[in-house]
Design a protein around this motif. Structure first.
Motif, PDB file in Angstrom:
ATOM      1  N   ASN A   1       0.850  -1.185   0.000  1.00  0.00           N
ATOM      2  CA  ASN A   1       0.000   0.000   0.000  1.00  0.00           C
ATOM      3  C   ASN A   1       0.889   1.239   0.000  1.00  0.00           C
ATOM      4  O   ASN A   1       1.552   1.529   0.983  1.00  0.00           O
ATOM      5  CB  ASN A   1      -0.886  -0.027   1.255  1.00  0.00           C
TER       6      ASN A   1
ATOM      7  N   ASP B   1       0.401   4.230   0.417  1.00  0.00           N
ATOM      8  CA  ASP B   1       0.125   5.231   1.455  1.00  0.00           C
ATOM      9  C   ASP B   1       0.815   4.908   2.773  1.00  0.00           C
ATOM     10  O   ASP B   1       0.927   5.761   3.650  1.00  0.00           O
ATOM     11  CB  ASP B   1      -1.381   5.378   1.672  1.00  0.00           C
ATOM     12  N   ASP B   2       1.284   3.665   2.918  1.00  0.00           N
ATOM     13  CA  ASP B   2       2.042   3.314   4.115  1.00  0.00           C
ATOM     14  C   ASP B   2       3.481   3.792   4.029  1.00  0.00           C
ATOM     15  O   ASP B   2       4.242   3.665   4.966  1.00  0.00           O
ATOM     16  CB  ASP B   2       2.073   1.781   4.311  1.00  0.00           C
ATOM     17  N   GLN B   3       3.876   4.258   2.868  1.00  0.00           N
ATOM     18  CA  GLN B   3       5.284   4.535   2.650  1.00  0.00           C
ATOM     19  C   GLN B   3       5.590   6.020   2.427  1.00  0.00           C
ATOM     20  O   GLN B   3       6.658   6.498   2.779  1.00  0.00           O
ATOM     21  CB  GLN B   3       5.762   3.708   1.441  1.00  0.00           C
ATOM     22  N   ILE B   4       4.629   6.741   1.826  1.00  0.00           N
ATOM     23  CA  ILE B   4       4.908   8.117   1.397  1.00  0.00           C
ATOM     24  C   ILE B   4       4.772   9.102   2.546  1.00  0.00           C
ATOM     25  O   ILE B   4       3.797   9.068   3.279  1.00  0.00           O
ATOM     26  CB  ILE B   4       3.945   8.493   0.248  1.00  0.00           C
TER      27      ILE B   4
ATOM     28  N   TYR C   1       0.037  12.735  -3.096  1.00  0.00           N
ATOM     29  CA  TYR C   1      -1.366  12.445  -2.806  1.00  0.00           C
ATOM     30  C   TYR C   1      -2.317  13.026  -3.837  1.00  0.00           C
ATOM     31  O   TYR C   1      -3.502  12.736  -3.828  1.00  0.00           O
ATOM     32  CB  TYR C   1      -1.726  12.896  -1.385  1.00  0.00           C
TER      33      TYR C   1
ATOM     34  N   LEU D   1      -3.770   6.363  -7.312  1.00  0.00           N
ATOM     35  CA  LEU D   1      -3.120   5.272  -6.584  1.00  0.00           C
ATOM     36  C   LEU D   1      -2.090   4.535  -7.441  1.00  0.00           C
ATOM     37  O   LEU D   1      -0.997   4.214  -6.985  1.00  0.00           O
ATOM     38  CB  LEU D   1      -4.191   4.302  -6.091  1.00  0.00           C
ATOM     39  N   SER D   2      -2.441   4.261  -8.712  1.00  0.00           N
ATOM     40  CA  SER D   2      -1.557   3.465  -9.562  1.00  0.00           C
ATOM     41  C   SER D   2      -0.242   4.196  -9.836  1.00  0.00           C
ATOM     42  O   SER D   2       0.814   3.574  -9.928  1.00  0.00           O
ATOM     43  CB  SER D   2      -2.257   3.119 -10.867  1.00  0.00           C
TER      44      SER D   2
ATOM     45  N   ARG E   1       0.921   6.596  -7.790  1.00  0.00           N
ATOM     46  CA  ARG E   1       1.538   6.760  -6.472  1.00  0.00           C
ATOM     47  C   ARG E   1       2.445   5.563  -6.173  1.00  0.00           C
ATOM     48  O   ARG E   1       3.452   5.679  -5.526  1.00  0.00           O
ATOM     49  CB  ARG E   1       0.434   6.871  -5.427  1.00  0.00           C
TER      50      ARG E   1
ATOM     51  N   ALA F   1      -0.833  -4.578  -9.082  1.00  0.00           N
ATOM     52  CA  ALA F   1      -2.218  -4.326  -8.662  1.00  0.00           C
ATOM     53  C   ALA F   1      -2.702  -2.978  -9.190  1.00  0.00           C
ATOM     54  O   ALA F   1      -2.075  -1.951  -8.955  1.00  0.00           O
ATOM     55  CB  ALA F   1      -2.309  -4.349  -7.138  1.00  0.00           C
ATOM     56  N   GLY F   2      -3.790  -3.003  -9.914  1.00  0.00           N
ATOM     57  CA  GLY F   2      -4.397  -1.758 -10.413  1.00  0.00           C
ATOM     58  C   GLY F   2      -3.650  -1.084 -11.551  1.00  0.00           C
ATOM     59  O   GLY F   2      -3.958   0.042 -11.907  1.00  0.00           O
ATOM     60  N   GLN F   3      -2.633  -1.753 -12.111  1.00  0.00           N
ATOM     61  CA  GLN F   3      -1.884  -1.118 -13.202  1.00  0.00           C
ATOM     62  C   GLN F   3      -2.532  -1.378 -14.560  1.00  0.00           C
ATOM     63  O   GLN F   3      -3.138  -2.417 -14.776  1.00  0.00           O
ATOM     64  CB  GLN F   3      -0.440  -1.627 -13.234  1.00  0.00           C
ATOM     65  N   ASP F   4      -2.383  -0.421 -15.462  1.00  0.00           N
ATOM     66  CA  ASP F   4      -2.900  -0.598 -16.812  1.00  0.00           C
ATOM     67  C   ASP F   4      -1.772  -1.106 -17.724  1.00  0.00           C
ATOM     68  O   ASP F   4      -0.667  -1.401 -17.261  1.00  0.00           O
ATOM     69  CB  ASP F   4      -3.523   0.703 -17.341  1.00  0.00           C
TER      70      ASP F   4
END
Lengths: 271, 287, 265
Positions: A86, A88-91, A136, A140-141, A143, A166-169
């Motif tokens: 995730n 958001d746990d890192q930034i 932010y 998400l992808s 980030r 995950a969630g990448q295009d």
């Protein structure tokens, strides 16, 4: 002797929940390895023990000749970089550039080297246009790529990616393939957790299969994706291409598009 | 044709944004169909979802031109809470979809039903059913925020489908899930479709979309670039240049045809591929 | 039956009292503690009654059968109280010297203030610790809603309580992320302080970005639907609330009467 060694390693959460059950893993320097398995198979806990984010309840984790037991997480992480699942746990910075600079700064490198590494990492992750953006404000992808750049800039010997796909295009996946290849060319040891079997088939030398908190087996993608016993144990499926080839009765343990096209063509001509 | 959602020349700009996120979009969504929304990241897929649910503009503010109609009524004219009865919405990020007031996952899943004033006996029955369906029943007494990404994602889906809305808008529900979990989510969605729900699903796993969806919506740069039957759209190789992933089987089929192997059609699913290639091999054998 | 499993049954009747009853006890107790602290006793004019009053808090904790949990939570309060007492008694000059150790002198006025403040803190914080150790969040929210509080107010209240737990967990996650980037979070106090401040920014940022989606999640789950909400959890009464309320009020009235009598006489 292998560069990364996990010897009889187990991990039990403080509440008593067993997350990793007596595993042995060996990874050579410069290897490009994927770890696959179901949610809850113990993949993330395993890689977190490699940079001492989690401390094994039993067993030893060696990186080179360093037994991680005698080092702090911060010390180990200068050798083993870990990109969190995730982002958001890192930034924790307000611009992409300061986020990416943080690691090299902590290592107290000269400023020319820092800026060189940072621009190189931003280029590799396609983030040059977002240098001064607040992470932010990015989806998400993207980030996730910020967190990847931040680890690449630390230039660690080992780089671990936790579910980067995950969630990448389509474009995101291309970038990831490039990143993996580049790091590997630089001689880095790369370990990637992924649920995307197509991505694994196309990008790795070796695959480690985990199920039920244990390592089931490891081998080349060709071996793994045609080892039905291992796949069944781990409740995983072959890549789409392999499934089709199996159904058509085409031999040769095919896992990639090019091979499949050739094999089908050949079969048509043979007749 | 029974149109349940309609966008009429919609252009929408977030506050402080230089450029609209949705540009002049007009679509009609039919009742009871399953729409797969695909396209590269940043194409406006999530914004489209927010517009249909009325979060844009009512929550995000910003500027809306044109009209978004749900059952013939503009979303801006629905009262507070009214749309939550009609449209279930599952967000992309599994980590932020917890109410923050419940101690156990069971109560978390029941939360919406409590808000709707459903009788308690019925709540219990429905929650258990949905938790079994989404394979989280064994976690019922766990603390919601202590779950893993994959578990939270299934919990988020469960908390919405338990409300039994007629329309479901789901934004990337499988990003954190393993292949088996992904498959089971699609099975659940298929089941919902059989119950005549209208489903709008944003998803990158286009091979799953090929298998389960009815219609495809392709977006790029805030515009709708394709809308229609999945067979036609998912075999359109030019979409690869637009940053859209296409099913493995379609790409394989196309490459086989290029290599001179005559296929009756370009397949999009494994079953179609096995059939078409099998026939071609048979023909080659006979000649 | 799940609904049955969600209910809270307490074997101890004091702990099982209705939150509103317990809350009344908390308020009256705190009020009396302050009132008693204003009683100056004897030659030294120390607030000795407030010390005696404090006996009630551990007695309640024992009576409620939660002494262990109470003690774990109360040690933090105790630490603050001890610091207050030490600092106050050593630093405030004035009056005769009561005790002396090397160059450290405790004077009358310092001790007076130390007892007054230290025990007021212990009394009030202590009774709140008892309240929260015997009452679960969902009991509070349920009691609030029963008393006619708007569900939005209740939500804010409960989510704040739960947020503390979530933030605690998030800060652990972030500390981990920092360690993984070469920040030492183990080791000496300087190192740890630095790490702590580094973790504040993402903690706050994360809380803010999470809020937007949380609001929309609530909206999706019918937070704003205009109807009578149902509730899986129901609060129970023990039947002794009236008695407890009466006793609490009677004691308060007696203490107030005593105080007033002292003024007049």
């Amino acid at each position: 002797m292998a560069y990364i060694q996990m010897k009889d390693v187990s991990f039990v959460y403080p509440g008593g929940f067993l997350a990793v059950d007596n595993i042995n893993i060996e990874i050579e320097k410069g290897e490009n390895v994927a770890i696959i398995g179901q949610n809850g198979a113990g993949k993330t806990t395993t890689v977190k023990m490699m940079n001492r984010l989690e401390k094994p309840t039993k067993g030893d984790v060696m990186i080179g000749d360093m037994n991680t037991k005698s080092y702090t997480t911060a010390q180990v992480s200068r050798v083993v970089g870990y990109v969190f699942q995730n982002p958001d746990d890192q930034i924790f910075h307000s611009t992409v550039i300061s986020e990416v600079e943080f690691g090299p700064r902590m290592m107290k490198l000269p400023s020319e080297i820092i800026s060189e590494r940072v621009s190189c990492a931003l280029k590799l992750t396609g983030l040059e246009q977002f240098r001064d953006t607040n992470p932010y404000d990015l989806p998400l992808s993207i980030r996730k790529f910020v967190t990847i750049a931040a680890i690449i800039a630390m230039d660690t010997e080992v780089v671990i990616f936790d579910e980067p796909t995950a969630g990448q295009d389509l474009r995101g996946n291309h970038y990831l393939s490039d990143i993996l290849r580049t790091l590997n060319q630089r001689g880095k040891t790369v370990i990637t957790i992924s649920h995307d079997m197509e991505f694994v088939a196309a990008n790795f030398d070796r695959v480690i299969v985990m199920a039920n908190k244990k390592v089931v087996t490891s081998g080349t993608p060709k071996e793994i994706f045609w080892s039905f016993d291992a796949l069944e144990k781990a409740k995983l499926k072959q890549p789409y291409i392999s499934r089709l080839c199996r159904e058509l009765g085409i031999e040769g343990n095919i896992i990639e598009m090019d091979e499949a096209v050739e094999a089908i063509k050949e079969k048509c001509l043979l007749n | 044709m029974d149109t349940v959602i309609e966008l009429k020349n919609v252009t929408y700009t977030y506050p402080l944004a230089d450029e609209p996120s949705i540009k002049d979009m007009s679509i009609k969504i039919e009742r009871g169909k399953f729409y797969g929304v695909i396209g590269e990241n940043g194409a406006g897929k999530t914004t489209l979802c927010a517009l249909i649910r009325g979060f844009a503009p009512s929550f995000y503010n910003g500027e809306l031109k044109g009209e978004v109609l749900v059952e013939g009524k503009p979303t801006t004219e629905f009262g507070p809470g009214e749309l939550s009865l009609k449209i279930g919405y599952v967000f992309q990020n599994p980590f932020t979809q917890i109410s923050g007031v419940k101690d156990t996952l069971f109560e978390e899943v029941a939360y919406g039903l409590e808000n709707f004033g459903v009788p308690v006996d019925e709540i219990e029955e429905r929650v258990i059913e949905v938790m079994k369906m989404t394979d989280i029943y064994s976690l019922a007494d766990k603390k919601p925020f202590e779950l893993s990404g994959g578990q939270q994602q299934r919990a988020a889906l469960a908390s919405i489908i338990v409300l039994k809305p007629d329309i479901l808008v789901i934004d990337e529900p499988t990003s954190q899930l393993d292949p088996e979990g992904t498959e089971s989510v699609f099975k659940i969605i298929e089941q919902l479709k059989n119950e005549k729900k209208t489903i709008i699903l944003v998803e990158h796993k286009v091979d799953m979309i090929a298998e389960y969806a009815d219609e495809i919506l392709v977006m790029k740069g805030g515009r709708l670039i394709r809308l229609g039957d999945k067979q036609e759209i998912l075999t359109d190789m030019s979409l690869l240049d637009e940053g859209v992933q296409l099913p493995q089987m379609a790409i394989l089929g196309e490459r086989l045809i290029e290599a001179g192997i005559p296929l009756s059609r370009v397949p999009i699913t494994e079953r179609q591929a096995a059939e078409a290639i099998g026939q071609a091999l048979q023909k080659a054998r006979n000649s | 039956m799940w609904r049955e499993k969600l209910q809270i049954h307490k074997s101890n009747w004091i702990a099982a009292l209705h939150p509103s009853c317990k809350f009344l006890v908390v308020c009256l107790y705190s009020f009396c503690a302050l009132l008693l602290a204003s009683f100056k006793v004897g030659e030294g004019e120390y607030s000795l009654y407030t010390i005696a009053w404090f006996v009630i808090v551990p007695a309640l904790a024992i009576g409620s059968g939660i002494i262990k949990r109470f003690w774990n939570a109360f040690t933090k309060v105790l630490l603050v109280a001890v610091v207050i007492i030490v600092v106050q008694s050593l630093l405030i000059p004035g009056g005769d010297t009561v005790a002396q150790l090397w160059i450290l002198k405790v004077r009358e006025e310092g001790l007076r203030s130390a007892i007054y403040l230290g025990f007021s803190v212990m009394n009030i914080a202590g009774i709140f610790v008892w309240f929260f150790q015997t009452t679960e969040n969902k009991e509070i929210s349920c009691a609030l809603e029963d008393s006619g509080t708007n569900y939005k107010v209740t939500y804010v209240f409960i989510s704040t309580l739960q947020m503390i737990e979530i933030l605690g967990q998030n800060s652990k996650t972030i500390m981990n992320a920092q360690q993984a980037r070469g920040v030492e979070t183990q080791g000496n106090i300087v190192v740890r302080t630095r790490a702590f401040f580094a973790s504040l920014v993402p903690l706050i940022l994360g809380a803010i970005t999470g809020t937007e989606e949380r609001v929309l999640t609530l909206e999706s789950k019918g937070f704003d639907v205009n109807c009578k909400k149902s509730r899986l959890f129901q609060i129970e009464k023990t039947g002794r609330e009236k008695m407890v309320n009466t006793i609490a009020i009677a004691i308060t009235v007696a203490i107030v009467g005593w105080r007033v009598a002292l003024w007049i006489l």
